[in-house]
Design a protein around this motif. Sequence first.
Motif, PDB file in Angstrom:
ATOM      1  N   LEU A 135      35.099  49.140  27.660  1.00 25.58           N
ATOM      2  CA  LEU A 135      36.514  49.075  27.305  1.00 25.58           C
ATOM      3  C   LEU A 135      36.775  49.600  25.903  1.00 25.58           C
ATOM      4  O   LEU A 135      37.840  50.169  25.637  1.00 25.58           O
ATOM      5  N   ASN A 142      39.806  49.317  37.800  1.00 29.48           N
ATOM      6  CA  ASN A 142      38.884  50.453  37.944  1.00 29.48           C
ATOM      7  C   ASN A 142      37.431  49.989  37.975  1.00 29.48           C
ATOM      8  O   ASN A 142      36.603  50.538  38.723  1.00 29.48           O
ATOM      9  N   GLU A 143      37.088  48.977  37.153  1.00 29.57           N
ATOM     10  CA  GLU A 143      35.732  48.451  37.158  1.00 29.57           C
ATOM     11  C   GLU A 143      35.396  47.818  38.511  1.00 29.57           C
ATOM     12  O   GLU A 143      34.288  47.982  39.034  1.00 29.57           O
ATOM     13  N   TYR A 150      46.800  48.226  30.038  1.00 31.46           N
ATOM     14  CA  TYR A 150      45.536  48.953  29.925  1.00 31.46           C
ATOM     15  C   TYR A 150      44.365  48.091  30.383  1.00 31.46           C
ATOM     16  O   TYR A 150      43.472  48.554  31.108  1.00 31.46           O
ATOM     17  N   TYR A 180      41.880  48.700  33.512  1.00 28.49           N
ATOM     18  CA  TYR A 180      40.431  48.746  33.289  1.00 28.49           C
ATOM     19  C   TYR A 180      39.708  47.819  34.254  1.00 28.49           C
ATOM     20  O   TYR A 180      38.694  48.199  34.858  1.00 28.49           O
ATOM     21  N   LYS A 219      32.433  43.612  28.435  1.00 27.87           N
ATOM     22  CA  LYS A 219      33.201  44.816  28.774  1.00 27.87           C
ATOM     23  C   LYS A 219      32.918  45.925  27.773  1.00 27.87           C
ATOM     24  O   LYS A 219      33.831  46.388  27.073  1.00 27.87           O
ATOM     25  N   LYS A 222      41.804  51.776  22.121  1.00 28.92           N
ATOM     26  CA  LYS A 222      42.599  52.953  22.474  1.00 28.92           C
ATOM     27  C   LYS A 222      43.438  53.329  21.267  1.00 28.92           C
ATOM     28  O   LYS A 222      43.978  52.463  20.577  1.00 28.92           O
TER      29      LYS A 222
END
Length: 831
Positions: A137, A797-798, A790, A794, A134, A93
């Motif tokens: 990500l 949400n996954e 974050y 993540y 991941k 990010k």
Amino acid sequence: VTNIKLKNKDSVFFRDGMRRIDFVLSYVDDKDCEKKQERRRTYEANLKEAGLELETEDKSESEDGKTYFVKIHAPWEVLATYADVLKIKVPFKESDIPDDGDMPMNWLSTPFRLPKEIMNPEPDYFTTPFSKSKPGLFLINNQDTFFPPSTRNRIVYYILSRCLYVSEECGDKKGIKRLLNNGSYTSAFPLHDSRYWIKSKDVNCESERYDLYKYWARFFCFFKEQPINRIRKYYGEKIGIYFAWLGFYTEMLLFAAVVGTICFTYGFLTYGDNEWSKEICSDEIGGKIVMCPLCDKKCSYWKLNTTCNSSWQSHLFDNVATVFFAIFMGIWVTLFLEFWKRRQARLEYEWDLVDFEEEQQQLQLRPEYETKCTKSKENPVTKSSFCQTYRLAVYAAFASIMKDSPTNHLEVVGPYITPQLATSVTASCINFVIIMILNLMYEKVAIWITDMEIPKTHLEYENKLTVKMFLFQFVNYYSSCFYVAFFKGKFVGYPGKYAYMFGSTLRNEECDPGGCLIELTTQLVIVMTGKQVWGNIQEALLPWVMNWWGSRKARNHPESLYSRWEQDHDLQSFGQLGLFYEYLEMVIQFGFITLFVASFPLAPLLALFNNIIEIRVDAWKLTTQFRRPVAAKAHSIGAWEEILNGMAVLSVVTNAFIVAFTSDMMPRLVYMYAYQPQGQMNMKGYINNSLSVFNVYEFQNSSRPEEAENPMWLNITTCRYRDYRYPPGHEKQYFHTMQFWHILAAKLAFIIIMEHVVFLVKYFVAWLIPDVPSDVRARVKRERFLVHEYLHNYEVNELKRQLGQQGDKECTCTPMIYPTLPKHEVLSEVL
């Protein structure tokens, strides 16, 4: 497609123009040695089994017609797997932490700045260790460019260093280093991305090397800042932090050089106030004082005014400003080390090294360690100095040549050359030559002893070698300076009862009546300047000549046929210890400007000029004359930091002793405040007061001068010598006077006071300045919080996404959140 050759071989890609060359191995096929051939076949087969892709250039394609080149490419599966294993941090990010903004008066530094795109080649990202499970990500826009070339070659080298080159049933022989040592391969290196003098025309390839050469490696960029972030991106953190340290050290030298120049200027401006030099040079005082011979037999009596010039020169460095500068440098070295810790902490944050632990490729077992050692013993190495004996013998020779008056033989420069000066200069020059010769021996001895210890890891090996090499070099470079500063003239006895070296016929050396400080200055200037000039010539000229000679045949080929791997193959290898020698050179210089700086305030100025050149020479040779080193991580300068701290403490002690015992500062102050007649606060009469009297008829036959019968000296009944002793005929003749003990007490008191004052200031400054800047500490905490937040979001949400998919259709199996590793084996090593 893979069989189609590109017309231009100056490329960093396979023949297909798609797969990037991450590493190159070269070898010369020896048909008479089947063992080497078998090793290569097994090794390359195991590399393929580990997932690497290989492409071989036949010897017929090489410019010498003998060398094979094996090009290695690491596909995405291998890179992702080992990035996970090595916990390599990658961006996920773009950072949203606001920048601190420009510093006040920032416009003043505009002429020294580089373009923003050169200084900061990429945006600031939040990073976290890569996890293959991941992929969503991370900011993976393109798998081919996600991992930069420096990371790719580090991963490939990790595999190369662990891959077996024999079958498993034949043992555990592994690693490219062993294969290089036994001659199976001739070289192993990652590629530069382009020629340094021309930008790559390949749109798929960056020209980092070209940019580094243009903005960093050219000498005319000496006044510009260094593109540290770009250096780190291209060469890795270990080399990046060296140049960051060297640049910071050079910046701090500017302040020391300014103060040192001011102190030297003070000595120059007070030249006319030097009362003791006036007395030495005057015909009424210095011209009438007959001094005792400075050596046995060959040396004769001499007039004090023959040392007129050295007395004036000594005042340039031996004045009140000397004390101030010695104290200043004690504080400066503390500020340098403390501010470097802050600068290093900022780099750790900016380069994602805050939670850095030595990576597995740095902690891997050394192949030599695998062969167990059952018995070893330390080899004692004597470190004797050849120049002291030289001084004693040569002084007598010069004295016999320059009898009565130097002008008899040297009409032009005679008045400026005395036996003392000639001996000091020639001894310093010979000492420098001996130092250069002994360097080679000490290096081999240090490596031999370290190899005997069989350190377990590469990091341990480098640390052990660092300590040994520094101790050898410490003795080699500084022994003569320590002798002049703390031993010469301190144990000479007095006429009629001289002290002799180890019971020999050579008596201990005396200081010039002008003091030993000027001789220490001469020693320091010749050794320090000679080392720096010779080092820069050697570093720049030797690689260039070797590369010019090695590539002489290829220069006749068209550029399109001179392949990128052959160009780099013809360059010099930087080597595992290449950076080690760069640090060693600078730390030795650091010792010169701290341990003995009280004798030569211009030492920081000389070091500053040298380092301005050194930065560009190092940059030039690394960019143009050496193969690209394998990138490595480092969060600090390692063992060198402790060595610098130790030298900083020692420098306070040495400079205090130099001012007290080598300089004439204390005897002058005691005379002015305690022994000056009529209460006058000046230095009139100091020379006569500082010289004792000896009856020449009490000379022993072994030390009586051969020229005593010279008509010039027939009427001499007494001679003078530098000491504080009672005259002949006194009830305590030749015993030390009370003034001697007063001066000794003053010297010891000065040492105690100076050391306590400087150490108190040092520790206060160290306590006052935190090692980690407050804004960096806050940003680290803020970034950790945001990263954890974050990552948590993540994962949530996954999980929601997977649960939603399960709700849409009936699932008879457990969802796989973490996929399995690829089929090829991960090469790892249990330590």
